[in-house]
Scaffold this motif. Sequence first.
Motif, PDB file in Angstrom:
ATOM      1  N   LEU A 217       0.118  -7.454  13.776  1.00  0.00           N
ATOM      2  CA  LEU A 217       0.444  -6.511  12.827  1.00  0.00           C
ATOM      3  C   LEU A 217       0.745  -5.197  13.521  1.00  0.00           C
ATOM      4  CD1 LEU A 217      -2.209  -6.830  10.085  1.00  0.00           C
ATOM      5  CD2 LEU A 217       0.138  -7.099   9.714  1.00  0.00           C
ATOM      6  N   ARG A 218       1.669  -4.460  12.861  1.00  0.00           N
ATOM      7  CA  ARG A 218       2.345  -3.153  13.197  1.00  0.00           C
ATOM      8  C   ARG A 218       1.853  -2.082  12.219  1.00  0.00           C
ATOM      9  NH1 ARG A 218       8.226  -4.528  13.737  1.00  0.00           N
ATOM     10  NH2 ARG A 218       8.545  -2.522  13.581  1.00  0.00           N
ATOM     11  N   LEU A 219       1.427  -2.398  11.134  1.00  0.00           N
ATOM     12  CA  LEU A 219       1.041  -1.474  10.060  1.00  0.00           C
ATOM     13  C   LEU A 219      -0.525  -1.176   9.862  1.00  0.00           C
ATOM     14  CD1 LEU A 219       2.582  -3.123   7.171  1.00  0.00           C
ATOM     15  CD2 LEU A 219       3.789  -1.553   8.488  1.00  0.00           C
ATOM     16  N   PRO A 220      -0.934   0.138   9.523  1.00  0.00           N
ATOM     17  CA  PRO A 220      -2.362   0.250   9.381  1.00  0.00           C
ATOM     18  C   PRO A 220      -2.783  -0.874   8.718  1.00  0.00           C
ATOM     19  CG  PRO A 220      -1.068   2.201   9.195  1.00  0.00           C
ATOM     20  CD  PRO A 220      -0.089   1.299   9.165  1.00  0.00           C
ATOM     21  N   ALA A 221      -3.810  -1.279   8.706  1.00  0.00           N
ATOM     22  CA  ALA A 221      -4.528  -2.551   7.791  1.00  0.00           C
ATOM     23  C   ALA A 221      -5.950  -2.721   7.713  1.00  0.00           C
ATOM     24  CB  ALA A 221      -4.082  -3.836   8.548  1.00  0.00           C
ATOM     25  N   GLN A 222      -6.229  -2.746   6.390  1.00  0.00           N
ATOM     26  CA  GLN A 222      -7.618  -2.749   6.047  1.00  0.00           C
ATOM     27  C   GLN A 222      -8.138  -3.855   5.428  1.00  0.00           C
ATOM     28  OE1 GLN A 222      -9.067   0.719   4.077  1.00  0.00           O
ATOM     29  NE2 GLN A 222     -11.279   0.265   4.355  1.00  0.00           N
ATOM     30  N   LEU A 223      -9.404  -4.730   5.622  1.00  0.00           N
ATOM     31  CA  LEU A 223      -9.885  -5.784   5.107  1.00  0.00           C
ATOM     32  C   LEU A 223     -11.028  -5.188   3.974  1.00  0.00           C
ATOM     33  CD1 LEU A 223     -10.167  -8.624   4.359  1.00  0.00           C
ATOM     34  CD2 LEU A 223     -11.758  -8.882   6.404  1.00  0.00           C
ATOM     35  N   LEU A 224     -11.137  -5.509   2.844  1.00  0.00           N
ATOM     36  CA  LEU A 224     -12.320  -5.209   1.927  1.00  0.00           C
ATOM     37  C   LEU A 224     -12.850  -6.713   1.514  1.00  0.00           C
ATOM     38  CD1 LEU A 224     -10.614  -2.595  -0.230  1.00  0.00           C
ATOM     39  CD2 LEU A 224     -12.182  -2.145   1.756  1.00  0.00           C
ATOM     40  N   PHE A 225     -13.961  -7.036   1.734  1.00  0.00           N
ATOM     41  CA  PHE A 225     -14.437  -8.200   1.445  1.00  0.00           C
ATOM     42  C   PHE A 225     -15.942  -8.254   0.635  1.00  0.00           C
ATOM     43  CE2 PHE A 225     -16.193  -7.094   5.481  1.00  0.00           C
ATOM     44  CZ  PHE A 225     -17.495  -7.771   5.881  1.00  0.00           C
ATOM     45  N   ALA A 226     -16.198  -9.510  -0.057  1.00  0.00           N
ATOM     46  CA  ALA A 226     -17.315  -9.287  -0.775  1.00  0.00           C
ATOM     47  C   ALA A 226     -18.702 -10.188  -0.389  1.00  0.00           C
ATOM     48  CB  ALA A 226     -16.844 -10.097  -2.292  1.00  0.00           C
ATOM     49  N   PRO A 227     -19.594  -9.802  -0.645  1.00  0.00           N
ATOM     50  CA  PRO A 227     -20.876 -10.582  -0.148  1.00  0.00           C
ATOM     51  C   PRO A 227     -21.088 -11.831  -0.892  1.00  0.00           C
ATOM     52  CG  PRO A 227     -21.466  -8.723  -1.473  1.00  0.00           C
ATOM     53  CD  PRO A 227     -20.211  -8.595  -1.476  1.00  0.00           C
ATOM     54  N   ARG A 228     -20.436 -12.177  -1.866  1.00  0.00           N
ATOM     55  CA  ARG A 228     -20.756 -13.550  -2.650  1.00  0.00           C
ATOM     56  C   ARG A 228     -19.314 -14.212  -2.999  1.00  0.00           C
ATOM     57  NH1 ARG A 228     -23.945  -9.685  -5.348  1.00  0.00           N
ATOM     58  NH2 ARG A 228     -22.825  -9.764  -7.185  1.00  0.00           N
ATOM     59  N   GLY A 229     -19.376 -15.510  -3.078  1.00  0.00           N
ATOM     60  CA  GLY A 229     -18.269 -16.177  -3.166  1.00  0.00           C
ATOM     61  C   GLY A 229     -17.753 -16.713  -4.578  1.00  0.00           C
ATOM     62  N   ARG A 253      -9.313  -3.050  10.242  1.00  0.00           N
ATOM     63  CA  ARG A 253     -10.611  -2.553   9.698  1.00  0.00           C
ATOM     64  C   ARG A 253     -11.155  -3.205   8.538  1.00  0.00           C
ATOM     65  NH1 ARG A 253     -10.775   2.004   7.872  1.00  0.00           N
ATOM     66  NH2 ARG A 253      -8.693   2.119   6.998  1.00  0.00           N
ATOM     67  N   ALA A 254     -12.442  -3.167   8.670  1.00  0.00           N
ATOM     68  CA  ALA A 254     -13.095  -3.876   7.553  1.00  0.00           C
ATOM     69  C   ALA A 254     -14.310  -3.469   6.996  1.00  0.00           C
ATOM     70  CB  ALA A 254     -13.651  -5.361   8.191  1.00  0.00           C
ATOM     71  N   GLU A 255     -14.336  -3.679   5.495  1.00  0.00           N
ATOM     72  CA  GLU A 255     -15.415  -2.810   4.961  1.00  0.00           C
ATOM     73  C   GLU A 255     -15.713  -3.920   3.687  1.00  0.00           C
ATOM     74  OE1 GLU A 255     -16.118   1.020   1.762  1.00  0.00           O
ATOM     75  OE2 GLU A 255     -14.142   0.614   2.769  1.00  0.00           O
ATOM     76  N   LEU A 256     -17.307  -4.139   3.885  1.00  0.00           N
ATOM     77  CA  LEU A 256     -18.190  -4.946   2.849  1.00  0.00           C
ATOM     78  C   LEU A 256     -18.275  -4.055   1.541  1.00  0.00           C
ATOM     79  CD1 LEU A 256     -19.529  -7.699   2.265  1.00  0.00           C
ATOM     80  CD2 LEU A 256     -21.409  -6.236   2.941  1.00  0.00           C
ATOM     81  N   ILE A 257     -17.798  -4.562   0.411  1.00  0.00           N
ATOM     82  CA  ILE A 257     -18.017  -3.734  -0.839  1.00  0.00           C
ATOM     83  C   ILE A 257     -19.309  -4.459  -1.367  1.00  0.00           C
ATOM     84  CG2 ILE A 257     -16.961  -3.273  -3.014  1.00  0.00           C
ATOM     85  CD1 ILE A 257     -15.451  -2.220  -0.685  1.00  0.00           C
ATOM     86  N   PRO A 258     -20.091  -3.914  -1.678  1.00  0.00           N
ATOM     87  CA  PRO A 258     -21.588  -4.354  -2.231  1.00  0.00           C
ATOM     88  C   PRO A 258     -21.537  -4.780  -3.494  1.00  0.00           C
ATOM     89  CG  PRO A 258     -21.705  -1.884  -2.121  1.00  0.00           C
ATOM     90  CD  PRO A 258     -20.539  -2.518  -1.568  1.00  0.00           C
ATOM     91  N   ASP A 259     -22.392  -5.786  -3.943  1.00  0.00           N
ATOM     92  CA  ASP A 259     -22.459  -5.802  -5.377  1.00  0.00           C
ATOM     93  C   ASP A 259     -21.523  -6.664  -6.227  1.00  0.00           C
ATOM     94  OD1 ASP A 259     -25.227  -5.062  -4.992  1.00  0.00           O
ATOM     95  OD2 ASP A 259     -24.404  -3.003  -5.561  1.00  0.00           O
ATOM     96  N   CYS A 260     -20.593  -7.515  -5.567  1.00  0.00           N
ATOM     97  CA  CYS A 260     -19.543  -8.088  -6.092  1.00  0.00           C
ATOM     98  C   CYS A 260     -19.296  -9.445  -5.517  1.00  0.00           C
ATOM     99  CB  CYS A 260     -18.016  -7.228  -6.053  1.00  0.00           C
ATOM    100  SG  CYS A 260     -17.851  -7.101  -4.241  1.00  0.00           S
ATOM    101  N   ASN A 261     -18.698 -10.280  -6.258  1.00  0.00           N
ATOM    102  CA  ASN A 261     -17.996 -11.533  -5.589  1.00  0.00           C
ATOM    103  C   ASN A 261     -16.580 -11.642  -5.496  1.00  0.00           C
ATOM    104  OD1 ASN A 261     -16.982 -12.709  -8.299  1.00  0.00           O
ATOM    105  ND2 ASN A 261     -19.128 -12.854  -9.103  1.00  0.00           N
TER     106      ASN A 261
END
Length: 283
Positions: A217-229, A253-261
Amino acid sequence: MHSVQIGPLHALRSGSGDGPVVLAAHGITASAMSFAAVARALPAGWTLLAVDLRGRGRSNTLPGPFGMDRHAEDLAAAARHLGAPVVLAGQSMGAYAALRAAARFPDLFTRLVLIDGGLPLPVPAGADPDAVLEATLGPAILRLRMTFPTEEAYVDVFRHHPALAGSWNDDLDAYARYDATGEPGAIRSRVNPDAVAADGRDLLVNAATFGDDLRGLRLPAQLLFAPRGMFGQEPGILPQPLVEQWTAQSALRAELIPDCNHYTILTSPAAAARIAGALHSSR
């Protein structure tokens, strides 16, 4: 959100400002309506174009072949139509399509936001992809081939889903109704089940190629992910060790988003606001 055509795809547009534009891609059995809450959470002046990917929503009559390469080409065509460069986002399968588009056509996008998807899915060595596909997507494909007596009966499938029942709101109701088509007595999903099967197989068979995309990847990139499936229970579809593996191997870069699936990461107001923040972040 109102209907527009961008490139080959039908899309829903929110906002009419002259500011930045977000192009958003949904999940494997979803539609552009997935992004309604995120669109509302964007700052004034921003525009969000959520596409119906090939084989889904109002793009459901577009022919194959399907697969992430084809979806990436469609997203690139949409970005050009919008007067690229634009911010690119994708959720679930849409994250893989967005990742492929960003990797192949980086000049069309300013940044990439992956939402609970985009990381190569581990497939056991020697596993039969068709058997894995049947185990994971078989029930969803079966639902897509079913018919229902009324639109309300179809909406009830979503209303009682274990990942959605406790968070049901107007956006989810509108999402389900947008997906319903057919005459009374034969209501069904707009989603083309053959597209889902082809796309699901591509995600499994070609999993390693998404790792190549991430590393290049050559772009700024971020992952937002959920604790539940997908059924509202832990763990999420992207376990923490997998996330750590790929943030170590790429600039993601990654960030966990709380309280969601896997679904409510887009539709709950708090999670949607976090995603909107990532979309307009200058980091």
